[in-house]
Design a protein around this motif. Sequence first.
Motif, mmCIF file in Angstrom:
data_model
loop_
_atom_site.group_PDB
_atom_site.id
_atom_site.type_symbol
_atom_site.label_atom_id
_atom_site.label_comp_id
_atom_site.label_asym_id
_atom_site.label_seq_id
_atom_site.Cartn_x
_atom_site.Cartn_y
_atom_site.Cartn_z
ATOM 1 N N GLY A 2 7.319 -0.496 0.047
ATOM 2 C CA GLY A 2 6.507 -1.639 0.733
ATOM 3 C C GLY A 2 5.792 -2.385 -0.407
ATOM 4 N N ASP A 3 5.118 -3.559 0.304
ATOM 5 C CA ASP A 3 4.884 -4.525 -0.851
ATOM 6 C C ASP A 3 3.359 -4.017 -1.508
ATOM 7 O OD1 ASP A 3 6.529 -6.116 -0.256
ATOM 8 O OD2 ASP A 3 5.352 -7.557 1.102
ATOM 9 N N ALA A 34 0.182 -3.043 -12.072
ATOM 10 C CA ALA A 34 0.037 -2.748 -10.719
ATOM 11 C C ALA A 34 -1.339 -3.008 -10.331
ATOM 12 C CB ALA A 34 0.180 -0.919 -10.352
ATOM 13 N N MET A 35 -2.194 -2.752 -11.269
ATOM 14 C CA MET A 35 -3.666 -3.414 -10.833
ATOM 15 C C MET A 35 -3.861 -4.947 -10.832
ATOM 16 S SD MET A 35 -5.802 -0.048 -11.980
ATOM 17 C CE MET A 35 -7.040 -0.649 -12.833
ATOM 18 N N GLU A 36 -3.012 -5.435 -11.899
ATOM 19 C CA GLU A 36 -3.022 -6.918 -11.810
ATOM 20 C C GLU A 36 -2.393 -7.601 -10.615
ATOM 21 O OE1 GLU A 36 -2.424 -7.178 -16.585
ATOM 22 O OE2 GLU A 36 -0.899 -8.331 -15.380
ATOM 23 N N LYS A 39 -1.828 -3.916 -6.401
ATOM 24 C CA LYS A 39 -1.063 -2.856 -5.618
ATOM 25 C C LYS A 39 -1.968 -1.432 -5.515
ATOM 26 C CE LYS A 39 2.736 -4.946 -6.165
ATOM 27 N NZ LYS A 39 3.392 -5.502 -5.013
ATOM 28 N N LYS A 40 -1.660 -0.565 -4.350
ATOM 29 C CA LYS A 40 -2.453 0.268 -4.121
ATOM 30 C C LYS A 40 -1.825 1.637 -4.576
ATOM 31 C CE LYS A 40 -4.864 -1.405 -0.281
ATOM 32 N NZ LYS A 40 -4.407 -2.628 0.297
ATOM 33 N N THR A 85 -2.185 7.241 -6.581
ATOM 34 C CA THR A 85 -3.048 6.176 -5.571
ATOM 35 C C THR A 85 -4.073 5.400 -6.656
ATOM 36 O OG1 THR A 85 -2.888 7.446 -3.691
ATOM 37 C CG2 THR A 85 -4.616 5.805 -3.740
ATOM 38 N N LEU A 86 -4.018 3.985 -6.693
ATOM 39 C CA LEU A 86 -4.936 3.311 -7.519
ATOM 40 C C LEU A 86 -6.260 3.016 -6.627
ATOM 41 C CD1 LEU A 86 -2.168 0.647 -8.587
ATOM 42 C CD2 LEU A 86 -2.828 3.185 -9.651
ATOM 43 N N ASN A 87 -7.385 3.373 -7.494
ATOM 44 C CA ASN A 87 -8.531 3.272 -7.053
ATOM 45 C C ASN A 87 -9.452 2.187 -7.862
ATOM 46 O OD1 ASN A 87 -9.228 4.717 -9.080
ATOM 47 N ND2 ASN A 87 -9.539 6.592 -8.004
ATOM 48 N N GLY A 88 -8.897 1.662 -9.141
ATOM 49 C CA GLY A 88 -9.790 0.727 -9.732
ATOM 50 C C GLY A 88 -10.449 1.385 -10.843
#
Length: 92
Positions: A2-3, A34-36, A39-40, A85-88
């Motif tokens: 998925g996106d 991914a963060m730019e 993405k999650k 998982t990306l959380n910033g």
Amino acid sequence: MGDESLEIERIYIKSKFQKHGLGKYLLKKALEIAMEREKKKIWLGVWENNENAIAFYMKMGFVQTKSHSFYMGDEEQIDFIMTKTLNGINVL
Ligand SMILES: CC(C)(COP(=O)(O)OP(=O)(O)OC[C@H]1O[C@@H](n2cnc3c(N)ncnc32)[C@H](O)[C@@H]1OP(=O)(O)O)[C@@H](O)C(=O)NCCC(=O)NCCS
């Protein structure tokens, strides 16, 4: 996936340059991208018997979320799907 997810296709470091921080450097770049792109998650597939790479990805905060089977000739092989998982606040 998925996106909302970014796939890392493959990271391969020539053996004489392994364990010098290059894998982590490339992974950091992928995380930045991914963060730019907001993405999650980032994810990748790794052969189930590639213990070295699995240990590296786990050290980098990936967990196995699924597995996926594919055929090499007549032989069934399993890839583990590993996800972070990306959380910033993703510091490697
Ligand atoms: C897996 C691979 C990409 C790792 O890259 P690398 O440049 O050797 O790893 P780094 O030196 O950047 O290591 C980063 C961190 O992971 C740790 N690490 C690396 N390999 C490890 C292992 N096998 N077990 C546990 N920790 C490991 C390092 O100690 C380092 O920890 P630190 O941040 O606390 O210093 C590299 O070994 C490789 O190219 N292997 C062959 C190809 C392959 O299998 N690629 C994966 C296909 S999906």
